[in-house]
Design an enzyme around this catalytic site. Structure first.
Site, PDB file in Angstrom:
ATOM      1  N   GLY A   5      -8.026  35.944  -1.673  1.00  0.00           N
ATOM      2  CA  GLY A   5      -6.887  36.556  -2.390  1.00  0.00           C
ATOM      3  C   GLY A   5      -8.109  37.431  -3.469  1.00  0.00           C
ATOM      4  O   GLY A   5      -8.205  36.611  -4.283  1.00  0.00           O
ATOM      5  N   ASN A  53      -1.901  28.368  -7.254  1.00  0.00           N
ATOM      6  CA  ASN A  53      -0.129  26.951  -7.566  1.00  0.00           C
ATOM      7  C   ASN A  53       0.675  26.791  -6.379  1.00  0.00           C
ATOM      8  O   ASN A  53       1.016  27.922  -5.594  1.00  0.00           O
ATOM      9  CB  ASN A  53       0.352  27.438  -8.550  1.00  0.00           C
ATOM     10  N   HIS A  61      -1.421  19.613 -12.793  1.00  0.00           N
ATOM     11  CA  HIS A  61      -1.298  21.085 -13.456  1.00  0.00           C
ATOM     12  C   HIS A  61      -0.041  21.418 -13.485  1.00  0.00           C
ATOM     13  O   HIS A  61       0.402  21.907 -12.895  1.00  0.00           O
ATOM     14  CB  HIS A  61      -2.372  21.414 -12.605  1.00  0.00           C
ATOM     15  N   ARG A 105       5.474  26.141 -12.508  1.00  0.00           N
ATOM     16  CA  ARG A 105       4.285  26.211 -11.042  1.00  0.00           C
ATOM     17  C   ARG A 105       5.072  26.316  -9.489  1.00  0.00           C
ATOM     18  O   ARG A 105       4.663  26.468  -8.239  1.00  0.00           O
ATOM     19  CB  ARG A 105       2.957  25.223 -11.484  1.00  0.00           C
TER      20      ARG A 105
HETATM   21  P1  NAD Z   1      -2.379  38.370  -7.379  1.00  0.00           P
HETATM   22  O1  NAD Z   1      -0.476  38.220  -6.770  1.00  0.00           O
HETATM   23  O2  NAD Z   1      -2.881  38.588  -9.023  1.00  0.00           O
HETATM   24  O3  NAD Z   1      -3.260  37.734  -6.734  1.00  0.00           O
HETATM   25  C1  NAD Z   1      -2.756  37.730  -5.065  1.00  0.00           C
HETATM   26  C2  NAD Z   1      -3.029  37.502  -4.174  1.00  0.00           C
HETATM   27  O4  NAD Z   1      -3.027  36.911  -2.827  1.00  0.00           O
HETATM   28  C3  NAD Z   1      -2.645  39.511  -3.698  1.00  0.00           C
HETATM   29  O5  NAD Z   1      -3.668  40.096  -3.582  1.00  0.00           O
HETATM   30  C4  NAD Z   1      -2.443  38.534  -2.965  1.00  0.00           C
HETATM   31  O6  NAD Z   1      -2.681  40.017  -1.750  1.00  0.00           O
HETATM   32  C5  NAD Z   1      -2.561  37.801  -2.122  1.00  0.00           C
HETATM   33  N1  NAD Z   1      -2.421  37.112  -0.611  1.00  0.00           N
HETATM   34  C6  NAD Z   1      -0.833  37.146  -0.358  1.00  0.00           C
HETATM   35  N2  NAD Z   1      -1.036  35.944   0.805  1.00  0.00           N
HETATM   36  C7  NAD Z   1      -1.982  36.299   1.138  1.00  0.00           C
HETATM   37  C8  NAD Z   1      -2.641  35.816   2.663  1.00  0.00           C
HETATM   38  N3  NAD Z   1      -2.032  34.964   3.425  1.00  0.00           N
HETATM   39  N4  NAD Z   1      -3.965  35.815   2.836  1.00  0.00           N
HETATM   40  C9  NAD Z   1      -4.673  37.017   1.894  1.00  0.00           C
HETATM   41  N5  NAD Z   1      -3.949  36.837   0.557  1.00  0.00           N
HETATM   42  C10 NAD Z   1      -3.203  36.577   0.631  1.00  0.00           C
HETATM   43  O7  NAD Z   1      -2.178  36.638  -8.264  1.00  0.00           O
HETATM   44  P2  NAD Z   1      -3.057  35.791  -9.120  1.00  0.00           P
HETATM   45  O8  NAD Z   1      -2.832  36.150 -10.474  1.00  0.00           O
HETATM   46  O9  NAD Z   1      -4.801  36.433  -8.818  1.00  0.00           O
HETATM   47  O10 NAD Z   1      -2.825  34.708  -8.514  1.00  0.00           O
HETATM   48  C11 NAD Z   1      -3.363  33.853  -7.240  1.00  0.00           C
HETATM   49  C12 NAD Z   1      -2.936  31.754  -7.126  1.00  0.00           C
HETATM   50  O11 NAD Z   1      -3.735  31.239  -8.433  1.00  0.00           O
HETATM   51  C13 NAD Z   1      -0.825  32.273  -7.849  1.00  0.00           C
HETATM   52  O12 NAD Z   1      -0.383  31.397  -6.937  1.00  0.00           O
HETATM   53  C14 NAD Z   1      -1.462  31.577  -9.658  1.00  0.00           C
HETATM   54  O13 NAD Z   1       0.064  31.059  -9.786  1.00  0.00           O
HETATM   55  C15 NAD Z   1      -2.742  31.227  -9.535  1.00  0.00           C
HETATM   56  N6  NAD Z   1      -3.286  30.370 -10.242  1.00  0.00           N
HETATM   57  C16 NAD Z   1      -3.659  29.415 -10.500  1.00  0.00           C
HETATM   58  C17 NAD Z   1      -4.479  28.987 -11.708  1.00  0.00           C
HETATM   59  C18 NAD Z   1      -5.474  27.771 -11.557  1.00  0.00           C
HETATM   60  O14 NAD Z   1      -5.199  26.786 -12.891  1.00  0.00           O
HETATM   61  N7  NAD Z   1      -4.848  26.433 -10.973  1.00  0.00           N
HETATM   62  C19 NAD Z   1      -4.459  29.859 -13.225  1.00  0.00           C
HETATM   63  C20 NAD Z   1      -3.764  31.188 -12.795  1.00  0.00           C
HETATM   64  C21 NAD Z   1      -3.497  31.401 -11.069  1.00  0.00           C
END
Ligand code: NAD
Length: 306
Positions: A9, A121, A176, A89
């Site tokens: 990702g 998430n 979370h 989430r």
């Molecule tokens: P984003 O959309 O900017 O990036 C996610 C990436 O995942 C995209 O580039 C997409 O093309 C890629 N992707 C989707 N399916 C895929 C697959 N099968 N294989 C490889 N890549 C794939 O999103 P983001 O802002 O980077 O957030 C990513 C995740 O992290 C979300 O689920 C978000 O809710 C979560 N998040 C969690 C926390 C935490 O504290 N745990 C904090 C922020 C974001």
């Protein structure tokens, strides 16, 4: 030092984290994997251009093939959809669970000794899916959520009390999400919060901590937080890479700790070279115990509905 860190990702959180890893020179190779192959490629080229300024002699590779997790020491999963304004989430559970499952099947097949950090998430459920899909020991599957929640509470306390942020010892864990537990164990260099702040004010900061992620989502209108999450993940990566034995907070599979079994949820942990080396059980008040137990019940219900 890690040989190979793979970030699956290469979106907001993944690319920001990769930048921090380059700046801190934590590995020999970073592999960025994204279904959007050109996004991973472009991000890797851009990151390469930062190597000179940091004096970072590591290599960057990009791929759209999940099989390229092969031989990673550490895999960070950020693949999946982020929230949009008004979404919880949990609304992401169906779409992201199938993505995390696919990623973890490849980790199981090709990177069987890796430590896995989950960021996608809904965090606690995705951590559970990563654990069950890889079949790895619970030490090696770490959910990053509570370290960010703790950092957010520390930030708000530091600003409100005008105290150096490094003097704040926040204890925020549990789910979370909106059922997180902002524990009264939090201190300012060992001194109870009541010495610095009235209960009503502390309660306000606790609510702001819980709502912080949603506030960022609503202001951004598209996407969610990236710098805080990437920094909190870096904290965990450094604790592993430098075998720090650091007390922090992460989602871990519980096997009786806090009276809970069969769920992944945020708890205080010691992180070192082997991953989650210990879960620390602190004494909770009756109310805090109920918050944690209720959160675990909801998580289990969500897992069973998958
Ligand atoms: P984003 O959309 O900017 O990036 C996610 C990436 O995942 C995209 O580039 C997409 O093309 C890629 N992707 C989707 N399916 C895929 C697959 N099968 N294989 C490889 N890549 C794939 O999103 P983001 O802002 O980077 O957030 C990513 C995740 O992290 C979300 O689920 C978000 O809710 C979560 N998040 C969690 C926390 C935490 O504290 N745990 C904090 C922020 C974001």
């Amino acid at each position: 030092m890690f040989n190979k860190i793979t970030i699956v990702g290469a979106g907001n959180v993944g690319s920001t984290l990769a930048f921090l890893i380059v700046a801190n020179k934590l590995c020999k190779k970073i592999m960025l994997i994204d279904v959007e192959g050109d996004l991973a490629k472009a991000t890797a080229l851009d990151l390469e251009d930062s190597r000179f300024s940091f004096g970072a002699n590591l290599s960057l590779e990009a791929s759209s093939n999940l099989g390229d997790v092969a031989s990673s020491d550490l895999v960070v999963i950020t693949a999946g959809r982020p929230r949009s304004p008004g979404m919880s989430r949990e609304d992401l559970v169906k779409i992201n669970s199938s993505i995390v499952q696919k990623v973890c099947s490849q980790i199981k097949a090709k990177a069987k000794d890796a430590i896995v950090i989950v960021i996608t998430n809904p965090l606690d459920i995705m951590t559970y899916i990563a654990l069950t899909t890889t079949g790895f020991s619970r030490k090696r599957v770490i959910g990053m959520g509570s370290s960010l929640d703790s950092a957010r509470f520390a930030n708000l306390l530091s600003k409100k009390l005008r105290v150096a942020i490094e003097n704040i010892n926040p204890f925020v864990f549990g789910a979370h999400g909106k059922n997180m537990l902002v524990s009264s164990t939090s201190t300012i260099r060992g001194l109870g919060l009541e010495k610095f702040i009235k209960d009503r004010e502390a309660a306000r900061l606790k609510s702001q901590t819980i709502a912080r992620g949603a506030r960022i989502v609503s202001l951004l209108k598209k996407g969610s937080a990236r710098f805080g999450p990437a920094a909190s993940c870096l904290e965990i990566i450094e604790a592993i890479g430098l075998d720090k034995k650091k007390l922090t907070f992460a989602a871990s599979y519980l096997n009786g700790e806090y009276g809970l079994k069969g769920v992944c949820v945020g708890v205080p942990v010691i992180i070192g070279a082997r991953g989650i080396e210990r879960i620390i059980e602190i004494t909770l008040s009756k109310r805090e115990k109920k918050v944690l137990t209720d959160a675990a019940k909801i998580l289990r219900k969500n897992i069973n509905s998958l």
